[in-house]
Design a protein around this motif. Sequence first.
Motif, short mmCIF file in Angstrom:
data_model
loop_
_atom_site.label_atom_id
_atom_site.label_comp_id
_atom_site.label_asym_id
_atom_site.label_seq_id
_atom_site.Cartn_x
_atom_site.Cartn_y
_atom_site.Cartn_z
N THR A 254 -9.58 6.77 4.26
CA THR A 254 -9.08 5.50 3.74
C THR A 254 -8.09 4.88 4.72
O THR A 254 -8.21 3.71 5.10
CB THR A 254 -8.36 5.72 2.39
N ARG B 199 3.76 1.67 -1.04
CA ARG B 199 4.53 1.87 -2.26
C ARG B 199 3.67 2.34 -3.42
O ARG B 199 4.18 2.76 -4.45
CB ARG B 199 5.21 0.55 -2.66
N SER B 200 2.34 2.26 -3.25
CA SER B 200 1.45 2.61 -4.36
C SER B 200 1.13 4.11 -4.33
O SER B 200 1.57 4.85 -3.45
CB SER B 200 0.15 1.82 -4.26
N THR B 201 0.36 4.54 -5.30
CA THR B 201 -0.01 5.96 -5.37
C THR B 201 -0.83 6.38 -4.14
O THR B 201 -0.74 7.51 -3.68
CB THR B 201 -0.78 6.25 -6.68
N TYR B 202 -1.58 5.42 -3.57
CA TYR B 202 -2.33 5.74 -2.35
C TYR B 202 -1.38 6.00 -1.17
O TYR B 202 -1.61 6.89 -0.36
CB TYR B 202 -3.29 4.60 -2.01
N LYS C 83 1.36 9.95 2.54
CA LYS C 83 2.57 10.64 2.97
C LYS C 83 2.48 12.13 2.63
O LYS C 83 2.96 12.98 3.38
CB LYS C 83 3.80 10.02 2.31
N ALA C 84 1.86 12.43 1.48
CA ALA C 84 1.72 13.83 1.08
C ALA C 84 0.86 14.58 2.10
O ALA C 84 1.18 15.69 2.50
CB ALA C 84 1.10 13.93 -0.31
N ARG D 70 1.61 7.16 -1.39
CA ARG D 70 2.20 8.48 -1.59
C ARG D 70 1.23 9.57 -1.17
O ARG D 70 1.62 10.58 -0.58
CB ARG D 70 2.58 8.66 -3.06
N ALA D 71 -0.06 9.34 -1.46
CA ALA D 71 -1.06 10.35 -1.08
C ALA D 71 -1.10 10.49 0.45
O ALA D 71 -1.16 11.61 0.98
CB ALA D 71 -2.44 9.95 -1.61
N LEU E 20 0.84 -1.21 0.00
CA LEU E 20 0.00 0.00 0.00
C LEU E 20 0.87 1.24 0.00
O LEU E 20 0.66 2.18 -0.78
CB LEU E 20 -0.92 0.00 1.23
#
Lengths: 254, 369
Positions: free
Chosen positions: B231, B201-204, B209-210, B206-207, B199
């Motif tokens: 989420t 490592r995926s775009t989610y 962490k952002a 990153r979101a 999870l």
Amino acid sequence: MNVLETRHVTMRFGGLTAVDDLNIVIEEGEIVSLIGPNGAGKTTCFNVITGIYQPTEGEVFFYGEKLNGKRPDQVASIGISRTFQNIRLFKTMTVLENVLCATHFNRHSGLFSNILHLPNALKEEGLNRDKALKILDEVGLAQYADWKATSLPYGLQRRLEIARALVSEPKLLLLDEPAAGMNPKESDELADFIFEIKDKFHITVFLIEHHMKLVMKISDRIYVTQYGKTIAMGTPEEIRNNPLVIQAYLGEEG
Amino acid sequence: MEKKNNAIFQRILENRNKVLTIVFLALIMVIVGNLKPWFGSYWVRVFNTCCIYSMVTMSMNLVNGCTGIFTMGSPGFMCIGAYTTAILTLTPEVKDAVYYLSPIAPWLRELNTSFPVALLLGGLFAAIAAFIIGFPVLRLSGDYLSIATMAFSEIARVIMLNAQSITNGPIGITKIKNHVTVWVAFMALVSVYVLLRLLMRSTYGRALKAVRDDPVAAEAIGIPLFRTKMTSFIISGFIAGIAGGLLASLVGTIDANQFVYSYVNQFLLMMILGGNGSMTGSILGSFVITTALEVFRFMDEPIDFGFWKYPGIGGMRMVLFSISLMLIVLFWEHGIMGSNEFSWDRIIERVKKLVSSIRGLFKRKEEQA
């Protein structure tokens, strides 16, 4: 077609009127600047456009679509990107990851296919990665892709923030004091850079800036605000000779 | 022949990390498989507890460390998961015996599922609870948010304590069958770890962490704050619910007071010790603290030093434990892993540095000689 239009936008914080009856019209392909002394409500104006604040009065339109009531992420997803006065990068991430974050809202694969790294998610990730690397290449940051974002020198951090704003293919780019803290050489480079990205990405640029030299060089039109009120609008030449503007910046003749 | 050997060697070198992972996993599997004959059933139980606590800590880390919202609701989610699993795995006859003071609600009496189904339902209910309380709670920020999640945890506990016909009230539920073998606990831990790493490592990921690094910037590039936090919160609730179910099954008896809000401190400590934001760290932290608490047990019993007889003070191990924690926080504030995850490259780099520094030490001695 008007890219951005604000109609009688007023923003009050309690008794303070930060933006007073702001009417701005920006046409496609223009570079428009907003200038004014410190505390004139310039950043507030950006915050109203991008949905961080909801205007007390008035309306904001983007290609005829009303922006009032939209959240910042919704505003971003319909094509308005911005940068910040004090650079806001994701400090635990690499340069590439910073740019990749801006592709998140445009995803087509769901949470589960992303967790399980299913083929459709992997494919999309690959495409986004290529796109991000291409943007990094275009702004001259390709060799730093794996660096920590915060380990970049200041000027490049600004560029990275612009790259992050560009990767979602916006139609309007808002730049909040992009030349802040730059020396004359760097701000000259920045001017060329803004022209370059405007042509490459076919975007309209709206910027706040204090560097007069930069503003005069790149702007098609300039809006001047003071204490939240718009006191002048025109081409750089007109603004340079406008007595109201001279008074606002230099004070009254003694 | 030699050439062929060289080629094989070359390929192993190229896939060094994969080979190392396989060897490491095999080693762990051998240890886990022989845990009972080698260490005895007492340490098997400690190991199972470690695995379950690791899951809870990882679930907290997902929200607190990776998304940057400081929640303290884990006991509440565990409580929901534990009760669901307990009630669903008891057979109607056993339920009659357990609910001896006042009988169980009739519709609940007949409900009986297999352990995996009960476990998943426990996780699901915890996730639903997370979804419902997420609406008011995730709109708050900072301290207020922590307090609100803590309050949720207490509310869940008090409801369980008073819903007599469902949860058997203050008596609690006993006679829960133990399905948690070493392999169940270990596999649950591994799957949660792998899924969370994937999870992140995926775009989610990153979101998430952002949102943690800079919420304003995250929103300005199109990441919806509330949905992203939600989420993370729901996934965290689900994992904590499953861990609660496993715990109920392992311990065999649950009562609501077990899930008092201060229970969360333990997981908080494990998370901080392991490293905020690192799933690998969460596992290490949980194992270190749980094992240390067991090892320190000798402090509670009398010890004969020969010249001085230590009388054995009950609770002394907690004092020692607290002091070591203070020292850790003082001198090792980023925890074991910092926010890094497990990586062979980093370990090998460290080992190389260590070896070269030891070599340097010897060289200097030679020169002196």
